[in-house]
Design a protein around this motif. Structure first.
Motif, PDB file in Angstrom:
ATOM      1  N   GLU A   1       0.829  -1.210   0.000  1.00 54.33           N
ATOM      2  CA  GLU A   1       0.000   0.000   0.000  1.00 54.33           C
ATOM      3  C   GLU A   1       0.860   1.256   0.000  1.00 54.33           C
ATOM      4  O   GLU A   1       0.492   2.266  -0.596  1.00 54.33           O
ATOM      5  CB  GLU A   1      -0.947   0.001   1.200  1.00 54.33           C
TER       6      GLU A   1
ATOM      7  N   THR B   1       0.581   4.325  -2.597  1.00 55.25           N
ATOM      8  CA  THR B   1       0.443   5.708  -2.138  1.00 55.25           C
ATOM      9  C   THR B   1       1.623   6.551  -2.608  1.00 55.25           C
ATOM     10  O   THR B   1       1.457   7.739  -2.914  1.00 55.25           O
ATOM     11  CB  THR B   1       0.315   5.741  -0.600  1.00 55.25           C
TER      12      THR B   1
ATOM     13  N   TRP C   1       1.648  10.125  -4.260  1.00 51.07           N
ATOM     14  CA  TRP C   1       2.469  11.165  -3.626  1.00 51.07           C
ATOM     15  C   TRP C   1       3.441  11.793  -4.617  1.00 51.07           C
ATOM     16  O   TRP C   1       3.654  13.001  -4.613  1.00 51.07           O
ATOM     17  CB  TRP C   1       3.215  10.543  -2.448  1.00 51.07           C
TER      18      TRP C   1
ATOM     19  N   VAL D   1      -3.283  12.680  -2.410  1.00 53.83           N
ATOM     20  CA  VAL D   1      -2.611  11.871  -1.393  1.00 53.83           C
ATOM     21  C   VAL D   1      -3.531  11.692  -0.186  1.00 53.83           C
ATOM     22  O   VAL D   1      -3.687  10.586   0.332  1.00 53.83           O
ATOM     23  CB  VAL D   1      -1.264  12.502  -0.971  1.00 53.83           C
TER      24      VAL D   1
ATOM     25  N   ASP E   1      -6.254   9.299  -0.993  1.00 58.89           N
ATOM     26  CA  ASP E   1      -5.737   7.936  -1.049  1.00 58.89           C
ATOM     27  C   ASP E   1      -5.490   7.384   0.356  1.00 58.89           C
ATOM     28  O   ASP E   1      -5.755   6.213   0.626  1.00 58.89           O
ATOM     29  CB  ASP E   1      -4.429   7.912  -1.861  1.00 58.89           C
ATOM     30  N   LEU E   2      -4.995   8.228   1.253  1.00 58.41           N
ATOM     31  CA  LEU E   2      -4.634   7.777   2.593  1.00 58.41           C
ATOM     32  C   LEU E   2      -5.832   7.576   3.521  1.00 58.41           C
ATOM     33  O   LEU E   2      -5.794   6.717   4.396  1.00 58.41           O
ATOM     34  CB  LEU E   2      -3.667   8.775   3.242  1.00 58.41           C
TER      35      LEU E   2
ATOM     36  N   ARG F   1      -7.219   4.043   3.794  1.00 62.13           N
ATOM     37  CA  ARG F   1      -6.159   3.159   4.284  1.00 62.13           C
ATOM     38  C   ARG F   1      -5.981   3.344   5.796  1.00 62.13           C
ATOM     39  O   ARG F   1      -5.840   2.375   6.547  1.00 62.13           O
ATOM     40  CB  ARG F   1      -4.847   3.424   3.552  1.00 62.13           C
TER      41      ARG F   1
END
Length: 166
Positions: free
Chosen positions: A61, A65, A69, A77, A80-81, A84
């Motif tokens: 992962e 990411t 990034w 970012v 996306d984070l 997670r």
């Protein structure tokens, strides 16, 4: 900079840097002599990797990411984070709940031991820790398979009968 300098400046061991290169996390160029050469951006990547690892993200992962990034859009970012980190948080909360249950079981067992009389005779199977259904479920043993009899003892048969009568 060469691998030894990057390792020194970042605090990441050279063996880990080699692994990260193989995994595609920290790219390196090669000198004519075959030495790995890293740019200053490698330090930033390593900081990002370290922060992501600290938050419990697996390397697969982190690699995904890192691709986001690297494009440089902060909003992407963050987007996306978020899921997670939410998953990582849920997993951590589940582990905490399991640890809390285990702590409760240890406290219960300790209190049970404290309540048992001190005896010089050998222990038998007439009394002891009653099977805890939660602990059994965590261990993988189905509650219906749990033994109804105690697991350990501190009383002889006469003492047990006396205690049961009380």
């Amino acid at each position: 900079m060469r691998i030894s300098e990057l390792a020194e400046r970042s605090g990441v061991p050279a063996t880990t840097l080699r692994f990260y290169e193989t995994a595609g996390l920290v790219p390196a160029e090669r000198s004519a002599a075959g030495y790995r050469l890293y740019g200053r951006e490698s330090l930033e990547r390593l900081e990002f990797i370290g922060a992501a690892k600290h938050l419990g993200l697996p390397l697969e992962e982190i690699a995904e990411t890192l691709d986001v990034w690297e494009r440089g859009a902060c909003a992407e970012v963050k987007a996306d984070l978020r899921p997670r980190l939410a998953r990582s948080l849920a997993e951590a909360e589940q582990r905490r709940a399991e640890v809390d249950r285990f702590i409760s079981e240890l406290r219960r067992a300790s209190a049970h031991l404290d309540a048992l009389p001190e005896r010089s005779e050998r222990c038998d199977t007439a009394c002891g820790f009653p099977a805890d259904r939660t602990a059994l479920a965590v261990s993988g043993l189905a509650a219906e398979d749990a033994p109804e009899a105690p697991v350990a003892c501190a009383l002889n048969r006469a003492e047990l009968e006396e205690r049961t009568a009380r």
